[in-house]
Motif scaffolding. Structure first.
Motif, PDB file in Angstrom:
ATOM      1  N   ALA A   1      -2.653  10.340  -9.201  1.00 22.16           N
ATOM      2  CA  ALA A   1      -2.038  11.387  -7.958  1.00 22.16           C
ATOM      3  C   ALA A   1      -2.280  10.464  -6.594  1.00 22.16           C
ATOM      4  O   ALA A   1      -3.436  10.731  -5.871  1.00 22.16           O
ATOM      5  CB  ALA A   1      -2.887  12.454  -8.009  1.00 22.16           C
ATOM      6  N   ASP A   2      -1.231   9.723  -6.140  1.00 26.53           N
ATOM      7  CA  ASP A   2      -1.534   8.648  -5.405  1.00 26.53           C
ATOM      8  C   ASP A   2      -1.394   9.251  -3.745  1.00 26.53           C
ATOM      9  O   ASP A   2      -0.613  10.196  -3.618  1.00 26.53           O
ATOM     10  CB  ASP A   2      -0.252   7.549  -5.230  1.00 26.53           C
ATOM     11  N   ALA A   3      -2.129   9.198  -2.928  1.00 26.18           N
ATOM     12  CA  ALA A   3      -2.002   9.218  -1.515  1.00 26.18           C
ATOM     13  C   ALA A   3      -2.929   8.272  -0.593  1.00 26.18           C
ATOM     14  O   ALA A   3      -4.132   7.693  -1.178  1.00 26.18           O
ATOM     15  CB  ALA A   3      -2.466  10.588  -1.256  1.00 26.18           C
ATOM     16  N   PRO A   4      -2.496   8.088   0.621  1.00 26.36           N
ATOM     17  CA  PRO A   4      -3.599   7.091   1.490  1.00 26.36           C
ATOM     18  C   PRO A   4      -4.802   8.159   1.667  1.00 26.36           C
ATOM     19  O   PRO A   4      -4.560   9.302   1.706  1.00 26.36           O
ATOM     20  CB  PRO A   4      -2.726   7.076   2.640  1.00 26.36           C
ATOM     21  N   ILE A   5      -5.893   7.619   2.026  1.00 27.70           N
ATOM     22  CA  ILE A   5      -7.080   8.027   1.834  1.00 27.70           C
ATOM     23  C   ILE A   5      -6.967   9.231   3.005  1.00 27.70           C
ATOM     24  O   ILE A   5      -7.784  10.314   2.543  1.00 27.70           O
ATOM     25  CB  ILE A   5      -8.344   7.047   2.318  1.00 27.70           C
ATOM     26  N   HIS A   6      -6.450   9.289   4.002  1.00 31.71           N
ATOM     27  CA  HIS A   6      -6.447  10.375   5.241  1.00 31.71           C
ATOM     28  C   HIS A   6      -5.513  11.552   4.637  1.00 31.71           C
ATOM     29  O   HIS A   6      -5.757  12.595   5.225  1.00 31.71           O
ATOM     30  CB  HIS A   6      -6.043   9.992   6.599  1.00 31.71           C
TER      31      HIS A   6
ATOM     32  N   GLN B   1      -6.630  15.949  -5.557  1.00 29.09           N
ATOM     33  CA  GLN B   1      -6.128  14.974  -6.304  1.00 29.09           C
ATOM     34  C   GLN B   1      -7.007  13.840  -6.842  1.00 29.09           C
ATOM     35  O   GLN B   1      -6.857  13.247  -7.738  1.00 29.09           O
ATOM     36  CB  GLN B   1      -5.310  14.074  -5.176  1.00 29.09           C
ATOM     37  N   TRP B   2      -8.245  13.685  -6.049  1.00 25.02           N
ATOM     38  CA  TRP B   2      -9.328  12.863  -6.572  1.00 25.02           C
ATOM     39  C   TRP B   2      -9.936  13.321  -7.672  1.00 25.02           C
ATOM     40  O   TRP B   2      -9.913  12.521  -8.489  1.00 25.02           O
ATOM     41  CB  TRP B   2     -10.448  12.765  -5.246  1.00 25.02           C
TER      42      TRP B   2
ATOM     43  N   ASN C   1      -8.219   6.658  -5.787  1.00 22.14           N
ATOM     44  CA  ASN C   1      -8.777   7.505  -6.739  1.00 22.14           C
ATOM     45  C   ASN C   1      -8.569   6.851  -8.087  1.00 22.14           C
ATOM     46  O   ASN C   1      -9.189   6.720  -9.039  1.00 22.14           O
ATOM     47  CB  ASN C   1      -8.032   8.882  -6.968  1.00 22.14           C
ATOM     48  N   TYR C   2      -7.350   6.324  -8.424  1.00 19.03           N
ATOM     49  CA  TYR C   2      -6.804   5.701  -9.755  1.00 19.03           C
ATOM     50  C   TYR C   2      -7.517   4.418  -9.919  1.00 19.03           C
ATOM     51  O   TYR C   2      -8.334   3.947 -10.647  1.00 19.03           O
ATOM     52  CB  TYR C   2      -5.094   5.327  -9.601  1.00 19.03           C
ATOM     53  N   ALA C   3      -7.702   3.676  -8.615  1.00 14.62           N
ATOM     54  CA  ALA C   3      -8.695   2.373  -8.750  1.00 14.62           C
ATOM     55  C   ALA C   3      -9.824   2.655  -9.117  1.00 14.62           C
ATOM     56  O   ALA C   3     -10.646   1.800  -9.995  1.00 14.62           O
ATOM     57  CB  ALA C   3      -8.221   1.813  -7.262  1.00 14.62           C
ATOM     58  N   ALA C   4     -10.594   3.715  -8.469  1.00 16.62           N
ATOM     59  CA  ALA C   4     -11.996   4.150  -8.692  1.00 16.62           C
ATOM     60  C   ALA C   4     -12.037   4.398 -10.365  1.00 16.62           C
ATOM     61  O   ALA C   4     -13.368   4.236 -10.852  1.00 16.62           O
ATOM     62  CB  ALA C   4     -12.693   5.081  -7.865  1.00 16.62           C
TER      63      ALA C   4
END
Ligand SMILES: NC(=O)c1ccc[n+]([C@@H]2O[C@H](COP(=O)([O-])OP(=O)(O)OC[C@H]3O[C@@H](n4cnc5c(N)ncnc54)[C@H](OP(=O)(O)O)[C@@H]3O)[C@@H](O)[C@H]2O)c1
Length: 242
Positions: free
Chosen positions: A91-96, A102-103, A150-153
């Motif tokens: 569920a990609d999105a830039p941090i802001h 999504q997270w 989120n995906y990376a973490a």
């Protein structure tokens, strides 16, 4: 002819993924009793069941549903030789712009479900010696991925969990390893822009994308009795990682 997974019981999540389909088919051909979970791809699941594998529709983000599945699975099988945590969500999105929902959605499927399912099915894994747990991880979990924190973490957490469980369960002969399959063309990467794909290719010494069939062959080998002394490792198909 010797079958690599004769008499083994194997459960994988995300059997309908690009990698999962290759793995379900190969594991069935190698003599395993194969079970897989899927989420929305009912048609693909039906086709996979023609191999003799059995599919279960399961939303891994839903803890009570995972609980019910684990209870059902324990009734169905006497032991579990191989557990493969392969399903993953993005569920990609830039941090802001990333919402809490999504997270949480990505962490639930990619990190919490592997923890929870391993915990629930541990009694079955302990009935086989050795038994094996595999996690499918990603370069993003080591080097990060812009726009997908989120995906990376979740994948970074999964690598750490893999290594922790390898230490914790080694004495009980449960081997726990991670495989980074590298960049494969699948529903997960279908939205990646062409210029990013080309950049990935140029940075890769072999200048190729990963072949899910080859990744599946590697997992079959690791799952077989030919591998009995390797635990706590992260294997990379992604040649940019070295
Ligand atoms: N593709 C790559 O380049 C790449 C790179 C590095 C690591 N990986 C990792 O390799 C593994 C396989 O990747 P892939 O590209 O083959 O995957 P994929 O084709 O995108 O499939 C994703 C799988 O996860 C399942 N899934 C998604 N959300 C779910 C949920 N809420 N509950 C249960 N299942 C859910 C999907 O089920 P349905 O289809 O039934 O809905 C599907 O089987 C993943 O762990 C991925 O993170 C992939």
């Amino acid at each position: 002819m010797e079958l690599l997974l004769q008499d083994k019981t194997l459960l994988m999540t995300g059997g309908t993924s690009r990698l999962g389909q290759a793995l379900v088919r190969k594991a069935a051909r190698e003599g395993a009793r194969v079970f897989f979970t899927f989420f929305k791809s009912f048609r693909a699941a039906q086709e996979l069941e023609e191999t003799g594998a059995q599919g279960f529709s399961l939303d891994l983000a839903n803890v009570p549903a995972v609980d019910r599945f684990a209870a059902l699975f324990k009734e169905k099988t006497k032991g579990l030789d191989i557990l493969i945590h392969n399903a993953a969500a993005t569920a990609d999105a830039p941090i802001h712009k990333m919402s809490e929902a999504q997270w949480d959605a990505v962490m639930r499927v990619n990190l919490k479900a592997p923890f929870y399912l391993t915990q629930k099915l541990l009694p079955l894994l302990l009935r086989r010696t050795p038994s094996k747990v595999f996690t499918l991880v990603s370069r993003a979990g080591i080097h990060g991925l812009a726009g997908a924190s989120n995906y990376a973490a979740s994948k970074g957490g999964l690598i750490a969990m893999t290594q922790a469980l390898a230490r914790e369960l080694g004495r009980e002969k449960v081997l726990v390893n991670a495989v980074n399959p590298g960049f494969m063309r699948s529903s997960m990467t279908a939205h990646v822009p062409d210029e990013v794909l080309q950049k990935n290719l140029q940075e890769s010494p072999l200048q190729t994308f990963s072949d899910p069939e080859e990744v599946a062959d590697f997992l079959i080998y690791l799952s077989s009795d030919r591998m009995r002394q390797v635990t706590g490792q992260v294997f990379h198909f992604e040649s940019r990682s070295f």
